[in-house]
Design a protein around this motif. Sequence first.
Motif, PDB file in Angstrom:
ATOM      1  N   ARG A 290       0.839  -1.199   0.000  1.00 38.01           N
ATOM      2  CA  ARG A 290       0.000   0.000   0.000  1.00 38.01           C
ATOM      3  C   ARG A 290       0.873   1.248   0.000  1.00 38.01           C
ATOM      4  O   ARG A 290       1.951   1.268   0.613  1.00 38.01           O
ATOM      5  N   VAL A 291       0.398   2.266  -0.699  1.00 39.33           N
ATOM      6  CA  VAL A 291       1.058   3.569  -0.638  1.00 39.33           C
ATOM      7  C   VAL A 291       0.674   4.230   0.673  1.00 39.33           C
ATOM      8  O   VAL A 291      -0.507   4.319   1.025  1.00 39.33           O
ATOM      9  N   SER A 292       1.675   4.686   1.428  1.00 35.60           N
ATOM     10  CA  SER A 292       1.408   5.286   2.730  1.00 35.60           C
ATOM     11  C   SER A 292       0.803   6.678   2.568  1.00 35.60           C
ATOM     12  O   SER A 292       0.752   7.239   1.464  1.00 35.60           O
ATOM     13  N   ALA A 293       0.339   7.226   3.684  1.00 33.24           N
ATOM     14  CA  ALA A 293      -0.212   8.588   3.651  1.00 33.24           C
ATOM     15  C   ALA A 293       0.845   9.579   3.195  1.00 33.24           C
ATOM     16  O   ALA A 293       0.560  10.520   2.438  1.00 33.24           O
TER      17      ALA A 293
ATOM     18  N   GLU B  92       1.477   9.241  -0.628  1.00 33.74           N
ATOM     19  CA  GLU B  92       0.518   9.872  -1.527  1.00 33.74           C
ATOM     20  C   GLU B  92       0.962  11.271  -1.920  1.00 33.74           C
ATOM     21  O   GLU B  92       0.521  11.797  -2.943  1.00 33.74           O
ATOM     22  N   ARG B  93       1.833  11.865  -1.110  1.00 35.97           N
ATOM     23  CA  ARG B  93       2.346  13.196  -1.434  1.00 35.97           C
ATOM     24  C   ARG B  93       3.725  13.139  -2.079  1.00 35.97           C
ATOM     25  O   ARG B  93       4.191  14.161  -2.602  1.00 35.97           O
TER      26      ARG B  93
ATOM     27  N   THR C 132       5.698   7.846  -5.514  1.00 38.51           N
ATOM     28  CA  THR C 132       4.551   6.944  -5.376  1.00 38.51           C
ATOM     29  C   THR C 132       3.206   7.646  -5.535  1.00 38.51           C
ATOM     30  O   THR C 132       2.166   6.987  -5.497  1.00 38.51           O
ATOM     31  N   ALA C 133       3.193   8.963  -5.705  1.00 34.05           N
ATOM     32  CA  ALA C 133       1.930   9.689  -5.852  1.00 34.05           C
ATOM     33  C   ALA C 133       1.194   9.217  -7.097  1.00 34.05           C
ATOM     34  O   ALA C 133       1.756   9.128  -8.182  1.00 34.05           O
ATOM     35  N   GLY C 134      -0.078   8.906  -6.929  1.00 34.19           N
ATOM     36  CA  GLY C 134      -0.896   8.465  -8.053  1.00 34.19           C
ATOM     37  C   GLY C 134      -0.640   7.047  -8.503  1.00 34.19           C
ATOM     38  O   GLY C 134      -1.211   6.598  -9.501  1.00 34.19           O
TER      39      GLY C 134
ATOM     40  N   GLU D 287      -1.480   4.176  -7.025  1.00 33.58           N
ATOM     41  CA  GLU D 287      -2.676   3.349  -6.878  1.00 33.58           C
ATOM     42  C   GLU D 287      -3.724   3.708  -7.929  1.00 33.58           C
ATOM     43  O   GLU D 287      -4.458   2.837  -8.408  1.00 33.58           O
TER      44      GLU D 287
ATOM     45  N   PRO E  71      -2.656  15.705  -3.578  1.00 35.55           N
ATOM     46  CA  PRO E  71      -1.808  15.422  -2.415  1.00 35.55           C
ATOM     47  C   PRO E  71      -0.379  15.912  -2.634  1.00 35.55           C
ATOM     48  O   PRO E  71       0.280  15.540  -3.597  1.00 35.55           O
TER      49      PRO E  71
END
Length: 695
Positions: free
Chosen positions: A421-424, A427-428, A432-434, A436, A572
């Motif tokens: 999973r991409v962490s909180a 996501e920023r 790894t942003a975008g 998922e 994000p």
Amino acid sequence: MQTTIAFDPLLPWPLIALATGLAVFCVGAAMWRGLTGWWLRALALGVLLAALCGPQLKREERDSLGNIGFLVVDRTESADLEDRRAQIDAAVEHLTAAAAELEAAGTPLDLRVIEVGPDTTGRNRGTRLLSALDDAASRVSADRIAGAVLVTDGQIHDAGRITGFPAPVHPLIAGAREGFDLRLELTNGPAFGIVGESVTFRMRALALGERPAGLGGAVTAQVSIDGGAPRPLRMMLSGETELEIPITHGGPTVVDVQLPVLTEELTDRNNRLIATVNGVRDRLRVLLVSGEPHPGGRTWRDLLKSDPTVDLIHFTILRPPAKQDGTPVSELSLIAFPTRELFLEKISNFDLIVFDRYRWRGVLASAYLANIARYVRDGGAVLVASGAAFSGPQSLARTPLGEILPGDPTMEVFERPFLPRVSALGERHPVTAGLEATAGIAEDGGPRWGRWLRHVDVAQTSGDAVMDGIDGRPLLILDRVGEGRVALLASDHAWLWSRGYEGGGPQADLLRRTAHWLMREPELEEEALFARTEGTRVLIERRTLAETPPETVGAVTPSGERLEITLRPAGPGRWQAVIEDAEEGLWRFSDGARRAVAAVGPPSPKEYEMPLASEELLAPLAETTGGDARWLADGTPDLRFVDEGRRTHGRSWVGMVDREAYRVTGIRLTPLLPVWLAALMTGLLFLGAWRREGR
């Protein structure tokens, strides 16, 4: 009403011509034989031939059509120099009033005013005066065009658009015959350069018109790179000057060169040159060290080899020095690992070192691993993709390399399926942003990608955990160490995505972004301020991992005005602002810690290449069409109508041709020689000839 004679032949014209020849022959024969009635026979044959031609009286009912004239007005930027705007406005007012007087005098003239404004396409096309005239003239009939008047400073950039015109063209030039201006011209500017090298710009400083007395043969320009402090550059007038620009980073480098502004100049808009050169890396060098063969061993190799900008050196440790199996050395077809050459002598040549499931088994001595740690602190990059061995005694974390790793193994390895999973925070993060979103969201709210089967538990000691694994434990950690960067991937099962296990996943995007972040790709910086231009539109973007970035960004316009630009959330970790219809020139942005620059407009505006007013470009067209080019400083000429073929200009006037165009509304045809009348006349004439000859 217009009356003419028309013909409607009863036979084809070739047959009538043949009959005419035969009639002439017969009349000639009669004359030769001495017949006294030959002239009556000639009249009879003439009446017969005239009847075959079908003469008719044609009466046309016509409606007169007015003449059309064009008044093309230059409203571009160069027309605002000196007092040209006032001259142009006065000339337009005078000519429109003259057209109204002609209309009142009974000669209709539809004077169509065409205003040509600044180029808004962003293609730096300059003044397109003749294009506007050609487009307008193509919409009307050519036999109605009486002429055209061009009110301009004479500096157009489509002189070849019209080579001929069905009526006279009269250019009226606004501005002074004499003037002076300095201009900076880019003769050769590279579009890109190699990071770490320099590029060469070639420029010329030109003195246009009459030079002022105090101006020598050279001027001193000011050069600024990426909005930094200016430095002087000596430039000879009319000679070419070379400027070396170092490319210190990837992405755009903005070069700003400005000549001094003299009081005698017409404009300072062409004293400045702003150019952008894009910095690219010349063949990124990557060293890939695979510790042992495994099903995903080719994952990193295939990924890096698919990138044309990467030079890859790949070693797989198949036989450590301590392994003794009795095989003679002469029968081994393995290449000895060049540890000293790679990790001592040439380590600084690599942009990235990747350890894929590597375990410490004596191939690399502690001194070499310590040198790798120093290489990272000095600006290098290392990525460790760990397997189960990372939690054991042969882990790289137990070596001097462990000092720079952002996590310590806890001696626990999870051998069960889990969903990355991409962490909180991830996501920023640009890596790894975008991620998922590219795979889609499943019904349970998680990403629509496959699971991995092994997760090495690590305790995060530094850096940013952008991906999580089992129970929220860190899976991918990115960190900065000194001047360099480190990434730790706590699993060796990313290859399952490339094999399509449970639908696969964005393995290529994840690993490629990670590798390019390690190699300092500007677009993947997590703390950055960007400024991009699209025509006259400027997009400012602030990217950060913080949840509350600065609400505003300071801006300095090309004219020196200071502004505060308000940022709004755009996703994000991303905040943006847009400036519409931005002023041309160099914009500078800063949030206190970071700076960005954006160049709006072309490197050298075409509109100001030659700001001096001139008639040279339009004089050939005026001469070809019978018009006259003259200066508004000598007075605005009157407007007159002239007949076709007459002179179209005089000492104080310019002429429009009265084309006398019309539209036919009705036609009435009356036969001049009916068939019955022609037959009667022919018979009587032949009878008269027979009686005369019979006597």
